[in-house]
Design an enzyme around this catalytic site. Structure first.
Site, PDB file in Angstrom:
ATOM      1  CB  CYS A  33     -20.624  59.194  43.823  1.00 31.49           C
ATOM      2  SG  CYS A  33     -21.606  60.146  45.002  1.00 31.49           S
ATOM      3  CB  CYS A  65     -18.843  59.116  48.358  1.00 32.54           C
ATOM      4  SG  CYS A  65     -19.451  57.824  47.244  1.00 32.54           S
ATOM      5  CB  CYS A  71     -32.645  60.978  33.745  1.00 28.85           C
ATOM      6  SG  CYS A  71     -32.796  62.676  33.252  1.00 28.85           S
TER       7      CYS A  71
HETATM    8 FE    FE Z   1     -21.642  58.526  46.685  1.00 26.92          FE
END
Ligand code: FE
Length: 130
Positions: A48, A51, A119
């Protein structure tokens, strides 16, 4: 608290900078064929962009010819799904299950055996080489 990681919008804005903030926190979309991971096929893990939680393995990445990084599966449990009716379309939004960051959308038209096409915005990801 809905997510294990929650921060104020001011904190996110300061940490992510304007471009990533627009995508990850305001559900924006980067222009197609511009992201750094669109045609990126090294071995490793995509985490991510907000995070750092691992979301996709490079083995699930394929060239979706759509202008954004495409994956045929996520790391189990790492992605959350939400109904998105914006822009006059019915789509399924994908979010990081740990921080709620917007990743992109998922479609049922994938060319691989899973039939699934995640996507994802490059700006929603951070690549870590194996
Ligand atoms: Fe995250």
């Amino acid at each position: 608290m809905k997510y294990p990681i929650e921060k104020s919008e001011e904190q996110w804005k300061a940490e992510l900078g304007p471009e990533k903030y627009r995508i990850l926190r305001q559900k924006g979309t980067e222009y197609p064929h511009t992201g750094q991971y669109n045609l990126h096929f090294e071995d490793g893990t995509y985490s991510c962009g907000a995070c750092g939680e691992p979301l996709f393995e490079s083995g699930s990445k394929f060239d979706g010819h759509c202008g954004w990084p495409s994956f045929d599966e996520s790391i189990p449990g790492k992605v959350e799904y939400a109904k998105d009716t914006s822009h006059g379309m019915l789509r399924t939004e994908i979010l990081c299950a740990k921080c709620g960051g917007h990743l992109g959308h998922v479609f049922n038209d994938g060319p691989t055996p899973t039939g699934i096409r995640y996507c994802v915005n490059s700006l929603s990801l951070a690549f870590h080489k194996k």
